[in-house]
Design a protein around this motif. Structure first.
Motif, short mmCIF file in Angstrom:
data_model
loop_
_atom_site.label_atom_id
_atom_site.label_comp_id
_atom_site.label_asym_id
_atom_site.label_seq_id
_atom_site.Cartn_x
_atom_site.Cartn_y
_atom_site.Cartn_z
N PRO A 1 -0.35 -2.39 -16.31
CA PRO A 1 0.92 -1.71 -16.52
C PRO A 1 1.97 -2.03 -15.44
O PRO A 1 3.15 -2.06 -15.73
N LEU A 2 1.52 -2.28 -14.21
CA LEU A 2 2.49 -2.54 -13.13
C LEU A 2 3.15 -3.91 -13.30
O LEU A 2 4.37 -4.01 -13.33
N THR B 1 5.08 -3.93 -16.62
CA THR B 1 6.39 -3.29 -16.49
C THR B 1 7.37 -4.23 -15.80
O THR B 1 8.54 -4.34 -16.21
N VAL C 1 -0.15 -6.06 -20.02
CA VAL C 1 -0.47 -4.65 -20.25
C VAL C 1 -1.75 -4.52 -21.07
O VAL C 1 -2.63 -3.72 -20.77
N MET C 2 -1.87 -5.35 -22.10
CA MET C 2 -3.00 -5.21 -23.00
C MET C 2 -4.28 -5.86 -22.47
O MET C 2 -5.37 -5.48 -22.89
N LYS C 3 -4.15 -6.82 -21.58
CA LYS C 3 -5.34 -7.60 -21.22
C LYS C 3 -5.89 -7.34 -19.82
O LYS C 3 -7.07 -7.63 -19.56
N VAL C 4 -5.08 -6.88 -18.89
CA VAL C 4 -5.53 -6.83 -17.50
C VAL C 4 -6.64 -5.80 -17.30
O VAL C 4 -7.65 -6.07 -16.64
N GLY C 5 -6.47 -4.59 -17.86
CA GLY C 5 -7.55 -3.62 -17.79
C GLY C 5 -7.63 -2.83 -16.51
O GLY C 5 -8.58 -2.10 -16.28
N GLY C 6 -6.66 -2.93 -15.63
CA GLY C 6 -6.59 -2.11 -14.42
C GLY C 6 -5.16 -1.65 -14.24
O GLY C 6 -4.30 -1.93 -15.08
N ALA C 7 -4.90 -0.97 -13.13
CA ALA C 7 -3.54 -0.48 -12.90
C ALA C 7 -2.54 -1.62 -12.80
O ALA C 7 -1.36 -1.46 -13.12
N ARG D 1 6.71 3.46 -12.39
CA ARG D 1 5.41 3.34 -13.06
C ARG D 1 4.27 3.66 -12.09
O ARG D 1 3.33 4.36 -12.45
#
Lengths: 210, 130
Positions: A91-92, A95, A82-88, A127
């Protein structure tokens, strides 16, 4: 062949869990260029770099995460993504792993994994406000879960994940950046489906190696 | 005591779009509305960064609430995730606004500068789509 899922004794040790995390991360990182190429065809072309950044951070945290019980380990993987990917996909996938952690016990068996995976997929749906058939990662996660629930061995789950990613090629994207292309999204594999299939395959390989 | 105005957060994949939209908001409402903006992924490329979205919400915090304007997919998903990570007493007072990021931010801020409620600020910007 009856290669069982989650029966490998190695996962009982921190070293074994660290190796599992490292193996999955390595597969995603190695596929970065391929994921980018898929995403350049029907998206914004950042999926490879984003997933690489996220899983590099996961790999770096692997020794620490592996000391924790499964629920905390998976939560840690999810939070890192969540913190590192930087795209949708942050969070996906975040989650997905966080919810797996929430529902998987400290000594998971196949039934627990199946149940937790199903719940995690529901959370990913919520999500992403997505449903199956929209040319998204759900189109791999759901068939892979169905294979797991049907009692398939690891090799079969892996094969189904790859086959499901292939089945996104003729789909029309109605969710995510590819949906902007309308019918031009047809004929290309969904990048999120590909990354999902790679993660499932890496897990299946690792879990059946013992 | 004067009731605080609703705050505005702008989240774009592009740091330049976020900054430019914020400039346009400031030109319209001055300093009467708490405002913060963020854009770019954790490495500075195009994308969004959840940690910096959380910082922006903090920077634009208002007891009246905060409206978050987003551009595309990941900006929305990351903003929704950020809101869920807020403390419970704040979570319910931050909303993602389903409006075009530049126009929505200017309209929302203008509405907020008149002291409108969180709900009205959000609805006014979203009417751009109606």
């Amino acid at each position: 062949m009856t290669a069982a899922i989650l029966d490998t004794a190695a996962l009982g040790t921190a070293e074994g869990r660290a190796a599992l995390i490292a193996a999955v991360a390595a597969v995603v990182i190695a596929a970065a260029d391929e994921l980018t190429a898929l995403d350049q065809a029907i998206g914004d072309g950042d999926h490879g770099a984003n997933m690489k950044r996220g899983f590099a951070a996961v790999a770096e945290a692997a020794p620490t995460l592996a000391e924790k019980p499964w629920p905390d380990l998976l939560k840690g993987v999810g939070t890192t993504l969540v913190m590192k990917v930087g795209g949708a996909s942050g969070p996906l996938y975040g989650t997905l792993f966080m919810e797996l952690g929430k529902h998987l016990g400290t000594a998971p068996d196949r039934a627990a994994l199946t149940e937790a995976f199903g719940r995690a997929i529901e959370a990913v749906k919520a999500r992403g406000k997505a449903e199956p058939g929209q040319k998204t990662m759900l189109d791999v996660l759901i068939p892979a879960h169905a294979a797991l629930a049907a009692g398939a061995d690891a090799a079969t789950v892996k094969a189904e994940a790859f086959a499901a990613a292939d089945r996104t090629v003729p789909m029309l994207a109605t969710r995510g950046r590819a949906s902007f292309l309308g019918e031009r999204s047809i004929g290309h594999m969904d990048p999120g489906s590909r990354s999902s299939s790679l993660i499932i395959a890496a897990l299946a390989d690792a879990l059946s190696a013992g | 005591m004067r009731v605080a105005n609703v705050g505005i957060v702008i989240v774009s994949h592009s740091p330049k779009v976020a900054e430019g939209a914020a400039d346009m908001v400031r030109q319209m409402v001055g300093d009467s509305v708490p405002l913060a903006h963020t854009g770019g992924d954790p490495d500075g490329g195009l994308g969004t960064d959840l940690a910096r979205i959380l910082e922006a919400i903090e920077a634009a915090w208002s007891e009246a609430g905060v409206v978050v304007l987003v551009d595309l997919g990941g900006a929305e998903t990351n903003s929704e995730m950020a809101i869920e990570m807020l403390d419970e007493d704040r979570r319910g007072r931050v909303v993602v606004c389903n409006a075009p990021v530049v126009e929505g931010a200017v309209i929302a801020a203008t509405e907020a500068s008149g002291g409108s409620s969180l709900e009205l600020v959000k609805r006014t910007a979203e009417e751009l789509y109606a």
